[in-house]
Design a protein around this motif. Structure first.
Motif, mmCIF file in Angstrom:
data_model
loop_
_atom_site.group_PDB
_atom_site.id
_atom_site.type_symbol
_atom_site.label_atom_id
_atom_site.label_comp_id
_atom_site.label_asym_id
_atom_site.label_seq_id
_atom_site.Cartn_x
_atom_site.Cartn_y
_atom_site.Cartn_z
ATOM 1 N N CYS A 1 0.826 -1.227 0.000
ATOM 2 C CA CYS A 1 0.000 0.000 0.000
ATOM 3 C C CYS A 1 0.850 1.261 0.000
ATOM 4 O O CYS A 1 0.493 2.280 0.598
ATOM 5 C CB CYS A 1 -0.962 0.000 1.179
ATOM 6 N N GLY A 2 2.002 1.205 -0.628
ATOM 7 C CA GLY A 2 2.869 2.366 -0.728
ATOM 8 C C GLY A 2 3.695 2.649 0.511
ATOM 9 O O GLY A 2 4.436 3.621 0.559
ATOM 10 N N GLN A 3 3.590 1.809 1.529
ATOM 11 C CA GLN A 3 4.337 2.008 2.775
ATOM 12 C C GLN A 3 5.687 1.286 2.706
ATOM 13 O O GLN A 3 5.814 0.252 2.056
ATOM 14 C CB GLN A 3 3.540 1.463 3.957
ATOM 15 N N PRO A 4 6.703 1.820 3.386
ATOM 16 C CA PRO A 4 7.991 1.112 3.427
ATOM 17 C C PRO A 4 7.842 -0.232 4.154
ATOM 18 O O PRO A 4 7.010 -0.367 5.040
ATOM 19 C CB PRO A 4 8.916 2.048 4.200
ATOM 20 N N THR A 5 8.628 -1.185 3.741
ATOM 21 C CA THR A 5 8.578 -2.504 4.367
ATOM 22 C C THR A 5 9.804 -2.720 5.239
ATOM 23 O O THR A 5 10.827 -2.069 5.074
ATOM 24 C CB THR A 5 8.524 -3.619 3.309
ATOM 25 N N SER A 6 9.673 -3.612 6.180
ATOM 26 C CA SER A 6 10.805 -3.990 7.024
ATOM 27 C C SER A 6 10.624 -5.435 7.435
ATOM 28 O O SER A 6 9.542 -5.998 7.332
ATOM 29 C CB SER A 6 10.906 -3.089 8.253
ATOM 30 N N CYS A 7 11.693 -6.034 7.890
ATOM 31 C CA CYS A 7 11.663 -7.429 8.301
ATOM 32 C C CYS A 7 12.089 -7.510 9.759
ATOM 33 O O CYS A 7 13.033 -6.839 10.177
ATOM 34 C CB CYS A 7 12.624 -8.236 7.425
ATOM 35 N N CYS A 8 11.400 -8.309 10.523
ATOM 36 C CA CYS A 8 11.769 -8.513 11.914
ATOM 37 C C CYS A 8 13.087 -9.292 11.966
ATOM 38 O O CYS A 8 13.250 -10.313 11.296
ATOM 39 C CB CYS A 8 10.665 -9.291 12.631
ATOM 40 N N VAL A 9 14.033 -8.839 12.742
ATOM 41 C CA VAL A 9 15.335 -9.486 12.835
ATOM 42 C C VAL A 9 15.215 -10.933 13.321
ATOM 43 O O VAL A 9 16.029 -11.784 12.985
ATOM 44 C CB VAL A 9 16.295 -8.658 13.723
ATOM 45 N N PHE A 10 14.154 -11.227 14.075
ATOM 46 C CA PHE A 10 13.978 -12.592 14.563
ATOM 47 C C PHE A 10 13.657 -13.577 13.447
ATOM 48 O O PHE A 10 13.817 -14.775 13.619
ATOM 49 C CB PHE A 10 12.921 -12.646 15.669
ATOM 50 N N GLU A 11 13.213 -13.087 12.284
ATOM 51 C CA GLU A 11 13.041 -13.982 11.146
ATOM 52 C C GLU A 11 14.386 -14.588 10.768
ATOM 53 O O GLU A 11 14.487 -15.777 10.510
ATOM 54 C CB GLU A 11 12.437 -13.244 9.948
ATOM 55 N N HIS A 12 15.427 -13.765 10.716
ATOM 56 C CA HIS A 12 16.766 -14.266 10.374
ATOM 57 C C HIS A 12 17.374 -15.067 11.520
ATOM 58 O O HIS A 12 18.006 -16.081 11.306
ATOM 59 C CB HIS A 12 17.710 -13.104 10.034
ATOM 60 N N ILE A 13 17.216 -14.573 12.734
ATOM 61 C CA ILE A 13 17.919 -15.162 13.868
ATOM 62 C C ILE A 13 17.267 -16.440 14.373
ATOM 63 O O ILE A 13 17.958 -17.406 14.692
ATOM 64 C CB ILE A 13 18.016 -14.140 15.019
ATOM 65 N N TYR A 14 15.940 -16.472 14.434
ATOM 66 C CA TYR A 14 15.299 -17.562 15.152
ATOM 67 C C TYR A 14 14.249 -18.324 14.364
ATOM 68 O O TYR A 14 14.274 -19.539 14.301
ATOM 69 C CB TYR A 14 14.677 -17.002 16.445
ATOM 70 N N PHE A 15 13.299 -17.635 13.742
ATOM 71 C CA PHE A 15 12.122 -18.299 13.199
ATOM 72 C C PHE A 15 12.352 -19.040 11.881
ATOM 73 O O PHE A 15 11.816 -20.124 11.680
ATOM 74 C CB PHE A 15 10.978 -17.302 13.007
ATOM 75 N N ALA A 16 13.075 -18.455 10.954
ATOM 76 C CA ALA A 16 13.184 -19.001 9.604
ATOM 77 C C ALA A 16 14.018 -20.283 9.557
ATOM 78 O O ALA A 16 14.933 -20.477 10.359
ATOM 79 C CB ALA A 16 13.795 -17.961 8.672
ATOM 80 N N ARG A 17 13.667 -21.122 8.608
ATOM 81 C CA ARG A 17 14.482 -22.322 8.372
ATOM 82 C C ARG A 17 15.795 -21.902 7.724
ATOM 83 O O ARG A 17 15.847 -20.890 7.020
ATOM 84 C CB ARG A 17 13.737 -23.271 7.431
#
Length: 93
Positions: free
Chosen positions: A10-26
């Motif tokens: 919707c035209g808003q800037p995006t960001s990623c939670c650091v925990f996706e890289h550190i903990y949650f993601a495979r």
């Protein structure tokens, strides 16, 4: 019948939670074009460079499993630290 992704947020800037890289993601995941496995190893290497003159680690253990890549990166960058593996039994009858 056709799948598509909405990527403009919707035209808003995006960001990623650091925990996706550190903990949650495979470890075989790719987030924003970056391999999670390599991002975790680089995080470990950064910590080792920060601690390099302090000689604070003799061994490095990645716990939980999401910490294994960072521990390996730390151990590979550090002149003193050696990697150790701690495994849990994932399959119990």
């Amino acid at each position: 019948d056709k799948f598509y992704s909405l990527t403009d947020r919707c035209g808003q800037p995006t960001s990623c939670c650091v925990f996706e890289h550190i903990y949650f993601a495979r470890p075989d995941s790719v987030i924003d074009g970056q391999s999670v496995h390599f991002a975790r190893q680089e995080a470990g290497r950064c910590l080792a460079r920060r601690d390099n003159d302090k000689n604070i680690a003799d061994i490095v253990i990645g716990v939980p499993d999401s910490g294994l890549d960072a521990a390996l990166g730390y151990a590979n960058e550090s002149p003193e630290a050696k990697p150790r593996d701690v495994s849990k039994v994932k399959y119990v009858e």
